[in-house]
Design a protein around this motif. Sequence first.
Motif, short mmCIF file in Angstrom:
data_model
loop_
_atom_site.label_atom_id
_atom_site.label_comp_id
_atom_site.label_asym_id
_atom_site.label_seq_id
_atom_site.Cartn_x
_atom_site.Cartn_y
_atom_site.Cartn_z
N THR A 46 -5.40 -21.76 -50.69
CA THR A 46 -4.52 -21.97 -49.54
C THR A 46 -3.86 -20.66 -49.14
OG1 THR A 46 -2.68 -22.58 -50.98
CG2 THR A 46 -4.05 -24.38 -50.14
N VAL A 47 -3.47 -20.59 -47.87
CA VAL A 47 -2.74 -19.43 -47.35
C VAL A 47 -1.46 -19.94 -46.72
CG1 VAL A 47 -2.79 -17.44 -45.80
CG2 VAL A 47 -4.88 -18.19 -46.91
N GLY A 48 -0.32 -19.60 -47.30
CA GLY A 48 0.97 -20.05 -46.79
C GLY A 48 1.47 -19.14 -45.68
N LEU A 49 1.81 -19.75 -44.54
CA LEU A 49 2.23 -18.99 -43.36
C LEU A 49 3.57 -19.50 -42.86
CD1 LEU A 49 -1.16 -19.12 -41.38
CD2 LEU A 49 -0.41 -17.35 -42.96
N ARG A 50 4.42 -18.58 -42.43
CA ARG A 50 5.68 -18.94 -41.80
C ARG A 50 6.12 -17.79 -40.90
NH1 ARG A 50 10.04 -22.29 -41.90
NH2 ARG A 50 9.01 -23.62 -43.43
N PRO A 67 16.18 -4.69 -49.42
CA PRO A 67 15.34 -4.94 -48.25
C PRO A 67 15.94 -6.00 -47.34
CG PRO A 67 14.06 -4.98 -50.28
CD PRO A 67 15.49 -4.95 -50.69
N PRO A 68 15.70 -5.88 -46.02
CA PRO A 68 16.10 -6.94 -45.10
C PRO A 68 15.19 -8.15 -45.26
CG PRO A 68 14.82 -5.30 -43.94
CD PRO A 68 15.00 -4.78 -45.35
N ALA A 69 15.44 -9.18 -44.49
CA ALA A 69 14.54 -10.33 -44.47
C ALA A 69 13.24 -9.95 -43.78
CB ALA A 69 15.20 -11.49 -43.72
N THR A 70 12.14 -10.52 -44.24
CA THR A 70 10.88 -10.34 -43.52
C THR A 70 11.02 -10.94 -42.12
OG1 THR A 70 10.09 -12.36 -44.59
CG2 THR A 70 9.34 -10.27 -45.52
N ASN A 71 10.18 -10.45 -41.22
CA ASN A 71 10.25 -10.90 -39.83
C ASN A 71 8.84 -11.02 -39.29
OD1 ASN A 71 11.20 -11.62 -37.30
ND2 ASN A 71 11.56 -9.52 -36.66
N ASN A 72 8.13 -12.07 -39.71
CA ASN A 72 6.76 -12.28 -39.29
C ASN A 72 6.67 -12.59 -37.80
OD1 ASN A 72 5.71 -11.87 -41.86
ND2 ASN A 72 5.81 -14.03 -42.40
N ALA A 73 5.81 -11.86 -37.10
CA ALA A 73 5.67 -12.02 -35.64
C ALA A 73 5.09 -13.39 -35.33
CB ALA A 73 4.79 -10.92 -35.08
N GLU A 94 0.86 -15.82 -35.99
CA GLU A 94 0.68 -16.89 -36.97
C GLU A 94 -0.62 -17.65 -36.78
OE1 GLU A 94 2.93 -20.78 -38.92
OE2 GLU A 94 3.94 -19.58 -37.39
N GLN A 95 -0.89 -18.12 -35.56
CA GLN A 95 -2.10 -18.90 -35.32
C GLN A 95 -3.36 -18.06 -35.48
OE1 GLN A 95 -2.38 -22.22 -35.13
NE2 GLN A 95 -0.19 -22.09 -35.60
N PHE A 96 -3.26 -16.80 -35.12
CA PHE A 96 -4.39 -15.89 -35.31
C PHE A 96 -4.73 -15.76 -36.79
CE2 PHE A 96 -6.04 -11.66 -36.21
CZ PHE A 96 -7.13 -11.59 -35.35
N VAL A 97 -3.71 -15.52 -37.63
CA VAL A 97 -3.93 -15.39 -39.07
C VAL A 97 -4.49 -16.70 -39.63
CG1 VAL A 97 -2.81 -15.00 -41.30
CG2 VAL A 97 -2.17 -13.62 -39.31
#
Length: 384
Positions: A165-169, A289-295, A299-302
Amino acid sequence: MQTNSYADELLETFQWFHRHPELSYEEVETTKKLKALLTAKGITVLDTGLATGLVAQVGTGKQPVIAIRCDIDGLPITEEVDVPYISTVPGKMHGCGHDFHTTAVLGAAYLLKEKEAELPGTVKILFQPAEEAPGGALDVIKTGVLDDVQRIFGLHVTPAQDVGTVGLRSGADSAAVDAFKFTFIGKGAHAAHPELGIDPIVIATNFINAVQTVVSRTMNAFAPGVVSVTHIAAGNTWNVIPETAFVEGTARTTTPEDRALVRSRIVKLAEDIAGAYGATVDTDWYAGPPATNNAPELEQFVAEVAREAGLTPVVREPSLGGEDFAYYEERIKGFFFHIGTGRSHSLHNPKFKVDPAVLYPAACFMAQLAQKVLADPALGVRHD
């Protein structure tokens, strides 16, 4: 990229890294091994000046330029896993899966090299040191090697997801990491005559109780956050009120506004509580470190590339753990995702382990992701 041309080789390489963990900024042999493996495949290793860790490059050397990243350091933990490739270094293990990350990204580099003539741009491959320090990402950034990078991607294993599985958020899938150290300074006295002193233990315990309200009574109830006191120390015998009491802990938040609010509130509590008892406090605040900030637009592309690689995208549960990949995302649009490697003990546990069966699929996924990002103008990467 669907053949198993590198599966056995990657498994052997993973086991070597697992047997030879090195701590943050000590990854000398790991770096030597990586350089030897990459150059043997004809992959260019860039001269960045990094003491440990390295950056490799595949492709045209021109725009568009993207990056894929892994971390290479281990942890100061004695391994308790019954595997034939257990750590050979006393008191050190790969307890956070960085050996898996390294091997998967190395495999992606091999696969991308095979397709180099077809790449419409450049892939920089980051083998980052000292994620656990944390802060190795800042050392990579300081070299300038990422100044031309338009998109960046990183992976992490997780024992909270099934194999494959690949977890995405999107947005913050991990938290900003802050640490605090407060020394409350009172006045020592005989335990039979506390009125002659200023008891720092009473002050510290009042602070510890009060700081628990920072999240519940200061932050929005729907905002993620936590404050944990993890270390206290005071005194050394039964009949003496000590001069000082030490309190240490961490604060985790997911937005810059909450981060600033929580810091100011905690520091003010420490100062005011100390002042109320006639004491003082020395404060030491470490901003990690700051919080991650996934674009969100990635998401749908990945997710689609994951499906094409035979993996299953799932919604990643939010976490207040930290990740210095966030430093890259302050400068470059990117996405950080989590590869399920089988249910296991938690990260940073002496019994933590991964299922290496997903190593090669993860390498294929990373390579396909890099190829498709370079080729897809809808993602906004600039072409020369």
